[in-house]
Design an enzyme around this catalytic site. Structure first.
Site, PDB file in Angstrom:
ATOM      1  CG  HIS A 122      -1.892   0.987   1.421  1.00  0.00           C
ATOM      2  ND1 HIS A 122      -1.618   2.274   1.803  1.00  0.00           N
ATOM      3  CD2 HIS A 122      -3.231   0.919   1.233  1.00  0.00           C
ATOM      4  CE1 HIS A 122      -2.745   2.958   1.858  1.00  0.00           C
ATOM      5  NE2 HIS A 122      -3.744   2.164   1.513  1.00  0.00           N
ATOM      6  CG  ASP A 199       0.749  -2.327   6.063  1.00  0.00           C
ATOM      7  OD1 ASP A 199      -0.206  -2.504   6.844  1.00  0.00           O
ATOM      8  OD2 ASP A 199       0.669  -1.646   5.021  1.00  0.00           O
ATOM      9  CD  GLN A 202      -6.762  -4.524   4.274  1.00  0.00           C
ATOM     10  OE1 GLN A 202      -7.691  -5.195   4.721  1.00  0.00           O
ATOM     11  NE2 GLN A 202      -6.943  -3.306   3.809  1.00  0.00           N
ATOM     12  CE  LYS A 225      -7.157  -0.266   6.435  1.00  0.00           C
ATOM     13  NZ  LYS A 225      -7.906   0.251   5.280  1.00  0.00           N
ATOM     14  CB  CYS A 365      -3.792   3.406  -1.429  1.00  0.00           C
ATOM     15  SG  CYS A 365      -5.038   4.650  -1.162  1.00  0.00           S
TER      16      CYS A 365
HETATM   17  N1  7TS Z   1      -1.696  -0.752   4.638  1.00  0.00           N
HETATM   18  C1  7TS Z   1      -2.597  -1.539   4.065  1.00  0.00           C
HETATM   19  C2  7TS Z   1      -2.222  -2.944   3.671  1.00  0.00           C
HETATM   20  C3  7TS Z   1      -3.891  -1.058   3.850  1.00  0.00           C
HETATM   21  O1  7TS Z   1      -4.792  -1.847   3.280  1.00  0.00           O
HETATM   22  C4  7TS Z   1      -4.217   0.256   4.251  1.00  0.00           C
HETATM   23  C5  7TS Z   1      -5.567   0.860   3.979  1.00  0.00           C
HETATM   24  C6  7TS Z   1      -3.231   1.029   4.869  1.00  0.00           C
HETATM   25  C7  7TS Z   1      -1.975   0.490   5.033  1.00  0.00           C
HETATM   26  C8  7TS Z   1      -3.481   2.404   5.357  1.00  0.00           C
HETATM   27  O2  7TS Z   1      -4.378   2.378   6.423  1.00  0.00           O
HETATM   28  P1  7TS Z   1      -4.889   3.748   7.062  1.00  0.00           P
HETATM   29  O3  7TS Z   1      -5.836   3.330   8.114  1.00  0.00           O
HETATM   30  O4  7TS Z   1      -3.690   4.445   7.557  1.00  0.00           O
HETATM   31  O5  7TS Z   1      -5.555   4.499   5.941  1.00  0.00           O
HETATM   32  N2  7TS Z   1      -6.230   0.309   2.890  1.00  0.00           N
HETATM   33  C9  7TS Z   1      -7.334   0.806   2.285  1.00  0.00           C
HETATM   34  C10 7TS Z   1      -7.957   0.136   1.251  1.00  0.00           C
HETATM   35  O6  7TS Z   1      -7.606  -0.941   0.791  1.00  0.00           O
HETATM   36  N3  7TS Z   1      -9.032   0.855   0.855  1.00  0.00           N
HETATM   37  O7  7TS Z   1      -9.078   1.971   1.603  1.00  0.00           O
HETATM   38  C11 7TS Z   1      -8.040   1.944   2.502  1.00  0.00           C
END
Ligand code: 7TS
Length: 415
Positions: A122, A199, A202, A225, A365
């Site tokens: 990501h 990371d 997910q 999430k 992303c």
């Molecule tokens: N890393 C992964 C693997 C992710 O899927 C996401 C967010 C992030 C980092 C960033 O997370 P945040 O909470 O800091 O935004 N992924 C997604 C997605 O797949 N659709 O919207 C956000």
């Protein structure tokens, strides 16, 4: 296993309708829905014991501090961290990774050093490392994606040279659902003296994760999430590493002694939590963890594997649709990215929305992965969580058949 119909009653939003039909929420990789217990924990805090933490001696301040620190302890137990001192509250995964990049990264990555990430990252776990590499004169190397959408670790020994300072890898791709072999990669990275950041944005919401078994140095994930509120995330740091790290933000609460000339730092994790933290959302994240723990993360994973298997069978009926991601469900989470040539993913998303189905369309992303590896401009993506059902997958597939009829007719009229 648990009773999904019963679980769904805990999520008020799942009762709503969109465009006059029941909501089918399949955008869980973007953010999850919240059970009543989490919403209640948040309003309880504001209605009953709202106060700042670690400061006051009055009853409300003590109650708020206890609840905030209890939430930290719940997070620690949830990922089997040695203790609450390993858990830093941040806003989200992105902030957690940037904290490591701007503190440990900027201080420890030297000219000529190497940072290794994967082709599946990501942007949150790619762009901060591009920055550190550029500013400090290091090189950024990639672990490639194999043809079957897993990681190609065959040349890991060449990638992981003694110049490698950090390996930063996703545990589950938000585009492909691929579950990566983080424990093996961590062991290999440690053999050359590199630290490892996982990371887990997910993975932690969807499967059991044990930081001590993985032996990683940093882990980042987001509360929103995993049934928790937005605005609260977690950075796990191994104690030996966090003791050596400089603070990220400087100000109130993160200091021990301050003179006009100088300051010394509070103990970890408070050293990394300058200013008034996101107290209410941290407490509500604790409630989300209680909910997940009661269900059992093995059960959550089992439910999602079964649902993904069913979804993949149903997708296979649609000849016009290409799906991406491993076919081996033991290395795949509940994410199905797909593509129909001639039909833009945003159009798919719009037609599905009219039918109540929420999916995401775009590059998710992970622009380099989608454009340069999957070789498509964008994908449509359905992503599942513990409350989704086979009946909802059926609504999705019926919707895709409608998309095909609608755009197929339009295309044949054009021809
Ligand atoms: N890393 C992964 C693997 C992710 O899927 C996401 C967010 C992030 C980092 C960033 O997370 P945040 O909470 O800091 O935004 N992924 C997604 C997605 O797949 N659709 O919207 C956000």
């Amino acid at each position: 296993m648990y009773d999904v119909a019963e679980i769904r009653k805990d999520f008020p939003i799942l009762e709503r309708q969109v465009h006059g039909v029941p909501l089918v929420y399949l955008d869980n990789a973007a953010t999850s829905q919240k059970p009543r217990a989490v919403i209640q924990a948040l309003s309880d805090y504001y209605e009953r014991y709202n106060a700042n933490v670690h400061r006051g001696a009055h009853t409300l301040a003590i109650e708020a501090t206890d609840a905030y620190e209890e939430a930290r302890a719940k997070v620690a137990r949830f990922i089997n961290a040695p203790g609450p001192e390993n858990i830093v509250f941040v806003r989200n995964t992105t902030e957690a990774i940037n904290l490591v990049a701007y503190t440990w990264g900027v201080a420890n990555v030297k000219a000529g050093d190497r940072i290794v990430v994967t082709e599946m990252e990501h942007h949150s776990n790619l762009v901060p490392w591009q920055h550190v590499a550029r500013v400090n004169g290091a090189e950024l190397k990639l672990i490639a994606m194999a043809k079957d959408y897993t990681l190609d670790t065959s040349d890991l020994d060449e990638l992981l040279t003694p110049a490698t300072r950090l390996v930063a890898i996703t545990q589950m791709s938000n585009v492909l659902g691929t579950i990566t072999p983080v424990a093996d990669i961590t062991a290999a990275a440690h053999r050359v003296g590199a630290l490892v950041l996982i990371d887990a944005a997910q993975s932690v919401p969807h499967m059991p994760v044990d930081v001590q078994a993985l032996d990683c140095d940093f882990m980042a994930f987001s509360g929103h999430k995993m049934l928790g509120p937005t605005g609260i995330g977690v950075l796990y740091i191994r104690s030996e590493v966090s003791e050596q790290m400089d603070p990220f933000l400087r100000g109130g609460e993160m200091v021990l002694e301050v003179t006009y000339e100088d300051a010394s730092w509070n103990e970890v994790p408070l050293k990394f939590e300058a200013g008034t933290p996101n107290i209410g959302d941290a407490i509500a994240l604790g409630a989300a963890i209680d909910y997940l723990t009661a269900l059992g993360m093995d059960n959550v994973r089992e439910h999602e594997v079964a649902l993904t298997r069913y979804a993949m069978e149903r997708f296979a009926e649609l000849e016009e649709v290409t799906t991406f991601g491993p076919s081996d469900l033991s290395v795949r989470g509940g994410v199905v990215s797909f593509y129909m040539s001639e039909i833009h993913p945003h159009d798919i998303g719009q037609v599905l929305d009219q039918l109540g189905v929420a999916i995401r369309a775009g590059h998710h992303c992970a622009m380099p992965l989608v454009r340069s590896r999957l070789m498509v401009p964008a994908t449509a993506r359905a992503s599942f969580y513990l409350y989704n059902t086979e009946a909802e997958v059926d609504v999705l597939i019926d919707g895709l058949n409608q998309v095909l009829r609608y755009f197929g007719d339009a295309a044949s009229k054009r021809a």
